[in-house]
Scaffold this motif. Sequence first.
Motif, PDB file in Angstrom:
ATOM      1  N   TYR B 227       0.855  -1.191   0.000  1.00 54.76           N
ATOM      2  CA  TYR B 227       0.000   0.000   0.000  1.00 54.76           C
ATOM      3  C   TYR B 227       0.882   1.228   0.000  1.00 54.76           C
ATOM      4  O   TYR B 227       1.832   1.325   0.767  1.00 54.76           O
ATOM      5  CB  TYR B 227      -0.900   0.006   1.241  1.00 54.76           C
ATOM      6  N   VAL B 241      -6.963   0.048  -6.553  1.00 58.13           N
ATOM      7  CA  VAL B 241      -6.701  -1.285  -6.016  1.00 58.13           C
ATOM      8  C   VAL B 241      -6.474  -2.223  -7.187  1.00 58.13           C
ATOM      9  O   VAL B 241      -7.249  -2.217  -8.145  1.00 58.13           O
ATOM     10  CB  VAL B 241      -7.893  -1.814  -5.183  1.00 58.13           C
ATOM     11  N   VAL B 317     -13.107  -3.309  -1.384  1.00 55.82           N
ATOM     12  CA  VAL B 317     -12.341  -4.543  -1.117  1.00 55.82           C
ATOM     13  C   VAL B 317     -13.287  -5.685  -0.737  1.00 55.82           C
ATOM     14  O   VAL B 317     -13.090  -6.834  -1.153  1.00 55.82           O
ATOM     15  CB  VAL B 317     -11.284  -4.295  -0.022  1.00 55.82           C
ATOM     16  N   PHE B 397      -3.505  -7.943  -3.052  1.00 53.36           N
ATOM     17  CA  PHE B 397      -3.899  -6.613  -3.507  1.00 53.36           C
ATOM     18  C   PHE B 397      -2.727  -5.636  -3.438  1.00 53.36           C
ATOM     19  O   PHE B 397      -1.898  -5.690  -2.539  1.00 53.36           O
ATOM     20  CB  PHE B 397      -5.026  -6.048  -2.630  1.00 53.36           C
ATOM     21  N   VAL B 399      -2.550  -1.437  -3.249  1.00 53.18           N
ATOM     22  CA  VAL B 399      -3.424  -0.285  -3.058  1.00 53.18           C
ATOM     23  C   VAL B 399      -2.608   0.988  -3.172  1.00 53.18           C
ATOM     24  O   VAL B 399      -1.491   1.068  -2.645  1.00 53.18           O
ATOM     25  CB  VAL B 399      -4.120  -0.326  -1.670  1.00 53.18           C
TER      26      VAL B 399
END
Lengths: 414, 414
Positions: B227, B241, B317, B397, B399
């Motif tokens: 992230y 994302v 999400v 993921f 982000v």
Amino acid sequence: MQFREQKLDNGLQVIAECNPDAYSTAIGFFVDTGARDESADVSGVSHFLEHMVFKGTDRRSAADVNRELDEIGSLSNAFTSEEHTVYYAAVLPEYQSRVVELLGDLMRPALRVDDFDLEKNVILEEIAKYEDQPPFGAVEKCMSLYFQDHPLGNNVLGSVESVEALTAAQMRAYFEQRYGPGNITLAACGNVDFDALVRDASQHCGSWKPHETTRLAPPAHPRCATQVLHKELAAQQYVVQIGSGPAAHDDDRWASRLLATILGDDSGSRFFWEFIDTGLAEYASIGAYEFQGAGALMAFLCCAPADTEANLERIERLQANIQRDGVTDDELKRAKSKVCSHLVLQYERSGNRLFSVGSNWLARRQYRPIRGVVEAYQAVTRDDIARVLAAHPLNIHTTVAVGPLTELRGNGKG
Amino acid sequence: MSHEINSHRLPNGLVLVAETMPWLESAAFTLLLPAGHSRDPSDRLGLANFVCEMVQRGCGPRDSRQFVEDLELLGVDTSAAVLTAHTSFGAAMPAESLFQGLTIHADLVRRPHLPEQQLEDARLVCIQEIRAAEDDLAQLVMTELRRRRYGDPFGRANHGKLEHIERVGVDDLQAHFQRQYRPNGAILGVAGKVDWPQLCEHVESLFGSWEAADPQELDIGAPAGGYHHLPSDSSQTHIGVSFPSAPYPHPHYFRARAAVGILSDGSSSRLFTEVREKRGLVYAVSASCHSLRDRGSVNCYAGTTTERAQETLDVLVAELRRLAEGVQDEELTRLKARIKSALIMQQESSTSRSSSLAFDWYYLDRVRPLEELRAIIDALSAESINAYLRENPPNNFNVVTLGQSPLEAPVAIS
């Protein structure tokens, strides 16, 4: 291709350009209403209403509407401008009836308070989105400054304050005023079954009650003004200039559009060679815009803050040159070729053609086949352009700048 | 709706693929050269973009002005872009201008002047693009997301780095042009009102003598992941994302694509419904598939006001995770209707088809006929998609957020 038209008893106009070889059918409800028809206390209502139309009717919830739009494989959307609100969908021909029924039903929306309150948040997000996006509201601010109290100065999105204050009751009142059948055109392009279209329109829209709708169309007065809005966060400087141009009914609009192409098209124009080829600006272009009772020529500039004043001087010089000497035969020929070719390519898609046919009918109650559009451009002469320049001098304009600059020296005359 | 698709590989490696669409008056081509920004030298990031800008400043018998003006007179609408694996030149025109349009573009890619006296102007154009990228906040997020997903060189932005662009000299341009503008790895997709035998002959005459050059190996770096927050005093918080997904050539690509379609295509899609319709959190929310040849990703975007950014990310999400639980038959049926519409309507556009042909060849080394594509779509079932999702649930993921405060993201901070 064949043009058909019919007016229902209640005033709803049904028009179609029928092309049996097309692969798709494009349908649209064109409402003759927009930001210019709003009073100050309901600024943004036309656009908010456009959103609310998709929230359903007495027979359909918002979820029903969304589901059905997808079930018929429609590519659909809507938009609101200063003068028009348009709801459209492109579908395969076998879904023509279904989409006319669906859109026709939507045009009598429920405007439920729960939906209204929730969707207000989406509108506020949309306003915030444009605040973060170049040119950071410069166009809207310039329209307001140029048109002042004239209705065309009204902002389509409205402001955070005006949208927050809007009530569902106010929206209902506006809807009742503006969405009468006489103020709406149902237009279709592509593979259209016109008889079925009229039949479906009669069935689903025939009960709409007719009433008078008026639009104030005072003359607009071109003015000189400059406003500089400081936006520290921006890397580039954004400048919009608006001056007068031919209005929607003015036969000189063809000449004006070609003038805008010659002077300020994205490629091959005088602006292009001066600013883009040289890397002096990120973009520098001119567009012609036509409204009822007024028109505008808008120039858009984006460049490094340090280059802005010099670029504005360059714009002045280019405008003065063309004002004095007009355009050359060669420029005019190339512009016609470019514009006409682009149009013909664009109109191969039924969806694109729909906007032209529908808007033309809304603005002028006129249908012009593609061939007719090409002919109108081809007929423009250098004298026509000279006449446009004389009637709408390029050096009288309003300027708004947004970006790191806090002032524009030397550009006080606007 | 008979449409022939033919292909021909020249001895030097250039592939010509064409679809005849006799119901159109237009023709279009997409010329892909293996000169993507992934091949920029690591100390000259943005070089392909610079070369692309320079080749348009005169080629063959035409200087830069004649190049622009002759194309305008022919009614040719052009575009140029630097992508990950290619520099792409596209054009659409009346069918009768196709051969001339191709001739001029053969000069463009084989005999550009790369005029030294225009070097500084072209440099400024590249710098404008770098500056422009700084102001589009939503785009900044997606660019950073991509960089972290793919690493170097596939995750690059095409405009490169300011310091590198400032160092580029004519030698750099010449060397890069010689190396990267070559027939082996080049694909020419043509569509519209086209005569195949004549086209073949013309393309042979234009490109037959072009000599192949050695492609170089690429140095693939590791992606960043995690992230990342970009602080900004923006009106909205912009959220990106991404997660890994099957690329286009993968046998299960369409299952992945269908799942993303249920997430994001159309007004009844899950993201639109949950993030916008039900909660009013955003104006814009979307997910789309991206493919390289050997890997791919799904990229999601949402823009929302700062106070609601955390909730927006959480809901987004949650929907991505929920996808792993499977899709419903009704959702798939609606998606298929949309896909069918889009495929058929694409037959109205020579530009769209020319691009599809060229990129299909890049990913698949062959043309995928429409009948095959339809069969794949028809064969999709909730069972097959859900089996794919069980084995490949959205996770890992990345982000990226841009806005006033960082958020709590379902990944390690980086």
